[in-house]
Design an enzyme around this catalytic site. Sequence first.
Site, PDB file in Angstrom:
ATOM      1  N   TYR A   1       2.221  -7.265  16.560  1.00 25.53           N
ATOM      2  CA  TYR A   1       2.651  -6.396  15.454  1.00 25.53           C
ATOM      3  C   TYR A   1       3.496  -5.240  15.974  1.00 25.53           C
ATOM      4  CZ  TYR A   1       2.464  -2.499  12.159  1.00 25.53           C
ATOM      5  OH  TYR A   1       2.809  -1.436  11.373  1.00 25.53           O
TER       6      TYR A   1
ATOM      7  N   ASP B   1      10.505  -6.745  -3.249  1.00 24.31           N
ATOM      8  CA  ASP B   1       9.278  -7.204  -2.601  1.00 24.31           C
ATOM      9  C   ASP B   1       9.099  -8.686  -2.897  1.00 24.31           C
ATOM     10  OD1 ASP B   1       6.370  -7.599  -2.026  1.00 24.31           O
ATOM     11  OD2 ASP B   1       6.377  -5.421  -1.783  1.00 24.31           O
TER      12      ASP B   1
ATOM     13  N   THR C   1       5.921   2.811  12.877  1.00 24.33           N
ATOM     14  CA  THR C   1       4.531   3.140  13.173  1.00 24.33           C
ATOM     15  C   THR C   1       4.385   3.804  14.547  1.00 24.33           C
ATOM     16  OG1 THR C   1       2.363   2.142  13.580  1.00 24.33           O
ATOM     17  CG2 THR C   1       4.261   0.771  14.062  1.00 24.33           C
TER      18      THR C   1
ATOM     19  N   PHE D   1       0.834  -1.218   0.000  1.00 26.00           N
ATOM     20  CA  PHE D   1       0.000   0.000   0.000  1.00 26.00           C
ATOM     21  C   PHE D   1       0.870   1.270   0.000  1.00 26.00           C
ATOM     22  CE2 PHE D   1      -2.315   2.740   3.325  1.00 26.00           C
ATOM     23  CZ  PHE D   1      -2.966   3.511   2.382  1.00 26.00           C
TER      24      PHE D   1
ATOM     25  N   LYS E   1      -7.808  -3.768   6.233  1.00 28.14           N
ATOM     26  CA  LYS E   1      -7.746  -2.596   7.099  1.00 28.14           C
ATOM     27  C   LYS E   1      -9.118  -1.920   7.127  1.00 28.14           C
ATOM     28  CE  LYS E   1      -3.321  -3.344   7.598  1.00 28.14           C
ATOM     29  NZ  LYS E   1      -2.416  -3.251   6.521  1.00 28.14           N
TER      30      LYS E   1
ATOM     31  N   THR F   1       3.801 -10.960  -0.939  1.00 30.62           N
ATOM     32  CA  THR F   1       2.892 -11.715  -0.066  1.00 30.62           C
ATOM     33  C   THR F   1       1.468 -11.389  -0.520  1.00 30.62           C
ATOM     34  OG1 THR F   1       2.601  -9.903   1.513  1.00 30.62           O
ATOM     35  CG2 THR F   1       4.463 -11.412   1.899  1.00 30.62           C
TER      36      THR F   1
ATOM     37  N   LYS G   1       7.494  -4.265  15.436  1.00 31.50           N
ATOM     38  CA  LYS G   1       7.959  -2.998  14.849  1.00 31.50           C
ATOM     39  C   LYS G   1       8.876  -2.281  15.845  1.00 31.50           C
ATOM     40  CE  LYS G   1       7.031  -1.325  11.381  1.00 31.50           C
ATOM     41  NZ  LYS G   1       7.621  -1.460  10.022  1.00 31.50           N
TER      42      LYS G   1
ATOM     43  N   ASN H   1      -2.091   6.125  11.361  1.00 27.90           N
ATOM     44  CA  ASN H   1      -2.849   5.301  10.394  1.00 27.90           C
ATOM     45  C   ASN H   1      -2.955   5.966   9.037  1.00 27.90           C
ATOM     46  OD1 ASN H   1      -3.672   4.288  13.063  1.00 27.90           O
ATOM     47  ND2 ASN H   1      -5.098   3.034  11.885  1.00 27.90           N
TER      48      ASN H   1
ATOM     49  N   ASN I   1     -13.575   5.298  15.898  1.00 29.86           N
ATOM     50  CA  ASN I   1     -13.908   4.418  14.769  1.00 29.86           C
ATOM     51  C   ASN I   1     -15.367   4.577  14.347  1.00 29.86           C
ATOM     52  OD1 ASN I   1     -11.313   3.386  14.698  1.00 29.86           O
ATOM     53  ND2 ASN I   1     -11.783   1.708  16.097  1.00 29.86           N
TER      54      ASN I   1
HETATM   55  P1  NAD Z   1       1.323  -3.608   3.282  1.00 30.11           P
HETATM   56  O1  NAD Z   1       0.987  -4.805   4.099  1.00 30.11           O
HETATM   57  O2  NAD Z   1       0.307  -3.020   2.394  1.00 30.11           O
HETATM   58  O3  NAD Z   1       2.601  -3.929   2.372  1.00 30.11           O
HETATM   59  C1  NAD Z   1       3.706  -4.631   2.838  1.00 30.11           C
HETATM   60  C2  NAD Z   1       4.571  -5.024   1.638  1.00 30.11           C
HETATM   61  O4  NAD Z   1       5.733  -5.717   2.127  1.00 30.11           O
HETATM   62  C3  NAD Z   1       3.873  -5.967   0.646  1.00 30.11           C
HETATM   63  O5  NAD Z   1       4.096  -5.547  -0.671  1.00 30.11           O
HETATM   64  C4  NAD Z   1       4.523  -7.313   0.919  1.00 30.11           C
HETATM   65  O6  NAD Z   1       4.553  -8.156  -0.222  1.00 30.11           O
HETATM   66  C5  NAD Z   1       5.918  -6.889   1.345  1.00 30.11           C
HETATM   67  N1  NAD Z   1       6.568  -7.911   2.172  1.00 30.11           N
HETATM   68  C6  NAD Z   1       6.037  -8.541   3.256  1.00 30.11           C
HETATM   69  N2  NAD Z   1       6.903  -9.464   3.718  1.00 30.11           N
HETATM   70  C7  NAD Z   1       8.015  -9.391   2.934  1.00 30.11           C
HETATM   71  C8  NAD Z   1       9.244 -10.091   2.904  1.00 30.11           C
HETATM   72  N3  NAD Z   1       9.502 -11.075   3.794  1.00 30.11           N
HETATM   73  N4  NAD Z   1      10.171  -9.772   1.971  1.00 30.11           N
HETATM   74  C9  NAD Z   1       9.902  -8.783   1.062  1.00 30.11           C
HETATM   75  N5  NAD Z   1       8.735  -8.106   1.017  1.00 30.11           N
HETATM   76  C10 NAD Z   1       7.802  -8.411   1.949  1.00 30.11           C
HETATM   77  O7  NAD Z   1       1.879  -2.551   4.333  1.00 30.11           O
HETATM   78  P2  NAD Z   1       1.698  -0.950   4.371  1.00 30.11           P
HETATM   79  O8  NAD Z   1       0.438  -0.646   5.057  1.00 30.11           O
HETATM   80  O9  NAD Z   1       1.990  -0.393   3.049  1.00 30.11           O
HETATM   81  O10 NAD Z   1       2.885  -0.591   5.384  1.00 30.11           O
HETATM   82  C11 NAD Z   1       4.206  -0.373   4.892  1.00 30.11           C
HETATM   83  C12 NAD Z   1       5.120  -0.058   6.065  1.00 30.11           C
HETATM   84  O11 NAD Z   1       4.655   1.111   6.733  1.00 30.11           O
HETATM   85  C13 NAD Z   1       5.185  -1.164   7.116  1.00 30.11           C
HETATM   86  O12 NAD Z   1       6.509  -1.242   7.585  1.00 30.11           O
HETATM   87  C14 NAD Z   1       4.249  -0.671   8.219  1.00 30.11           C
HETATM   88  O13 NAD Z   1       4.639  -1.162   9.477  1.00 30.11           O
HETATM   89  C15 NAD Z   1       4.450   0.826   8.116  1.00 30.11           C
HETATM   90  N6  NAD Z   1       3.291   1.656   8.545  1.00 30.11           N
HETATM   91  C16 NAD Z   1       2.043   1.420   8.046  1.00 30.11           C
HETATM   92  C17 NAD Z   1       0.971   2.240   8.417  1.00 30.11           C
HETATM   93  C18 NAD Z   1      -0.422   2.041   7.877  1.00 30.11           C
HETATM   94  O14 NAD Z   1      -1.340   2.708   8.326  1.00 30.11           O
HETATM   95  N7  NAD Z   1      -0.630   1.163   6.904  1.00 30.11           N
HETATM   96  C19 NAD Z   1       1.208   3.288   9.313  1.00 30.11           C
HETATM   97  C20 NAD Z   1       2.503   3.494   9.816  1.00 30.11           C
HETATM   98  C21 NAD Z   1       3.537   2.673   9.405  1.00 30.11           C
HETATM   99  O1  TDX Z   2     -13.000  -4.772  10.968  1.00 31.11           O
HETATM  100  C1  TDX Z   2     -12.459  -3.925  11.700  1.00 31.11           C
HETATM  101  N1  TDX Z   2     -13.212  -3.283  12.631  1.00 31.11           N
HETATM  102  C2  TDX Z   2     -12.707  -2.350  13.490  1.00 31.11           C
HETATM  103  O2  TDX Z   2     -13.430  -1.796  14.328  1.00 31.11           O
HETATM  104  C3  TDX Z   2     -11.065  -3.566  11.583  1.00 31.11           C
HETATM  105  C4  TDX Z   2     -10.198  -4.221  10.560  1.00 31.11           C
HETATM  106  C5  TDX Z   2     -10.567  -2.614  12.449  1.00 31.11           C
HETATM  107  N2  TDX Z   2     -11.355  -2.044  13.382  1.00 31.11           N
HETATM  108  C6  TDX Z   2     -10.775  -1.016  14.288  1.00 31.11           C
HETATM  109  C7  TDX Z   2      -9.467  -1.404  14.956  1.00 31.11           C
HETATM  110  C8  TDX Z   2      -8.739  -0.094  15.063  1.00 31.11           C
HETATM  111  O3  TDX Z   2      -9.140   0.595  16.234  1.00 31.11           O
HETATM  112  O4  TDX Z   2     -10.456   0.109  13.466  1.00 31.11           O
HETATM  113  C9  TDX Z   2      -9.217   0.703  13.850  1.00 31.11           C
HETATM  114  C10 TDX Z   2      -8.254   0.655  12.675  1.00 31.11           C
HETATM  115  O5  TDX Z   2      -7.916  -0.692  12.478  1.00 31.11           O
HETATM  116  P1  TDX Z   2      -6.850  -1.169  11.368  1.00 31.11           P
HETATM  117  O6  TDX Z   2      -7.273  -0.625  10.052  1.00 31.11           O
HETATM  118  O7  TDX Z   2      -6.655  -2.631  11.523  1.00 31.11           O
HETATM  119  O8  TDX Z   2      -5.539  -0.345  11.807  1.00 31.11           O
HETATM  120  P2  TDX Z   2      -4.710  -0.293  13.183  1.00 31.11           P
HETATM  121  O9  TDX Z   2      -4.883  -1.527  13.976  1.00 31.11           O
HETATM  122  O10 TDX Z   2      -5.044   1.014  13.849  1.00 31.11           O
HETATM  123  O11 TDX Z   2      -3.198  -0.271  12.598  1.00 31.11           O
HETATM  124  C11 TDX Z   2      -2.886   0.528  11.436  1.00 31.11           C
HETATM  125  O12 TDX Z   2      -2.204   1.711  11.774  1.00 31.11           O
HETATM  126  C12 TDX Z   2      -0.849   1.630  12.132  1.00 31.11           C
HETATM  127  C13 TDX Z   2      -2.086  -0.271  10.402  1.00 31.11           C
HETATM  128  O13 TDX Z   2      -2.751  -1.480  10.127  1.00 31.11           O
HETATM  129  C14 TDX Z   2      -0.684  -0.527  10.851  1.00 31.11           C
HETATM  130  O14 TDX Z   2       0.066  -1.172   9.835  1.00 31.11           O
HETATM  131  C15 TDX Z   2      -0.038   0.794  11.162  1.00 31.11           C
HETATM  132  O15 TDX Z   2       1.258   0.575  11.670  1.00 31.11           O
END
Ligand code: NAD
Ligand code: TDX
Length: 351
Positions: free
Chosen positions: A157, A35, A132, A13, A196, A38, A161, A186, A256
């Site tokens: 998780y 990458d 994060t 993402f 998510k 997964t 991290k 987030n 939420n």
């Molecule tokens: P995501 O799950 O969408 O993507 C993760 C990517 O990493 C995928 O393309 C997957 O194929 C790759 N990957 C997983 N395992 C791997 C491995 N062993 N070797 C190589 N590639 C691998 O995650 P995202 O939401 O885009 O998050 C990206 C980064 O940002 C993560 O480190 C996450 O902790 C951090 N982050 C995410 C959020 C959020 O809200 N999504 C917020 C803060 C920080």
């Molecule tokens: O079905 C759901 N219902 C619900 O109430 C899901 C999937 C989540 N939730 C709640 C849990 C959390 O309070 O919504 C909030 C957001 O949930 P997620 O989208 O799973 O995010 P969160 O657990 O907050 O973590 C996210 O932000 C920090 C990302 O997934 C992480 O990768 C990032 O590091």
Amino acid sequence: MKKTILITGGAGFIGSHLVRLMVNKYPDYKILNLDTLTYAGNLENLRDIEGRPNYTFIKGDITDGAEMLRIFREHRPEGVIHLAAESHVDRSISDPLAFIRTNVIGTVNLLNAARELWKDNWEGKRFYHISTDEVYGSLGTTGYFTEETSYDPRSPYSASKASSDHMVRAWHHTYNLPVVISNCSNNYGPNQFPEKLIPLAINNIRHNKLIPVYGKGENVRDWLYVEDHANAIDLIFHQGKNGETYNIGGNNEWTNIDLIRKLCQVMDKALNRKPGESEKLITFVKDRAGHDKRYAIDSSKLMNELGWRPSLQFEQGLEKTVKWYLDNEEWLNSVITGEYANYYAQQYDNR
Ligand code: NAD
Ligand code: TDX
């Protein structure tokens, strides 16, 4: 080519938005996207840039240390921006070891490979670790996470991290590896995997399926549009100080339940439904184990020192996101079969 930058997790993402930004903005950089693809990695996210001369995809698994060393020796990156991770809290509750392998051991493998490649000359090198806000734990109703807040991770998780952040700092202090870390709140926006909250709710609403809200929906998250995160990463990669940490947040807190109600309004409009129709799908389900109450980020260091600002209001960002998912039904349909269907049934049936 001025610089070779290796981005890990670029098919995910946030990674795909970052790869696109870097490929478009820096035509004289060589951008490598490493990458393993997964369930969360999807090269469809990068279709529009895949033929660019400054872009290369490398399929590789960061849990394989020897493979990382080989890739670093072959491509000789000067910069690493490390996003590859297992990223979903609920999956970490059912399979914690996968998170330790990828997030902890995978990060150490990259640190070792960078150290090995750069050890005779640190000049112009940078290892940027993307983390994060969850490493700081859970807040009560007041206060913010700053860069000085003590780590207090509470899910497998966030513990994985936090551990990877500690490893990055250890490689900096022990081996002089030039590093920088950022901790973001987030993210939401196009291409987010529908495990998510926001894309899951969008997908369910379009299919008239119940929207599962954990507990009473009172948990609070701070939401940031994904392109604003990618811009912050670009800025920190180029201008952040060696050894420093930067917090990134949207100053945009929502419970939420309020967020889901807002999303329902946007969806009603986009789908020409009667106002209030999508809200009827909201259903309160069993809470997440160890569910963190509130996250809120103080990003004043990043704003004051590097001049970063988020560009979008939440309502605008939400409308853009909904429009993207409805315009890209093919993308969404292709990721909700197979693995996702099994995951969804296991996670939500009988909840
Ligand atoms: P995501 O799950 O969408 O993507 C993760 C990517 O990493 C995928 O393309 C997957 O194929 C790759 N990957 C997983 N395992 C791997 C491995 N062993 N070797 C190589 N590639 C691998 O995650 P995202 O939401 O885009 O998050 C990206 C980064 O940002 C993560 O480190 C996450 O902790 C951090 N982050 C995410 C959020 C959020 O809200 N999504 C917020 C803060 C920080
Ligand atoms: O079905 C759901 N219902 C619900 O109430 C899901 C999937 C989540 N939730 C709640 C849990 C959390 O309070 O919504 C909030 C957001 O949930 P997620 O989208 O799973 O995010 P969160 O657990 O907050 O973590 C996210 O932000 C920090 C990302 O997934 C992480 O990768 C990032 O590091």
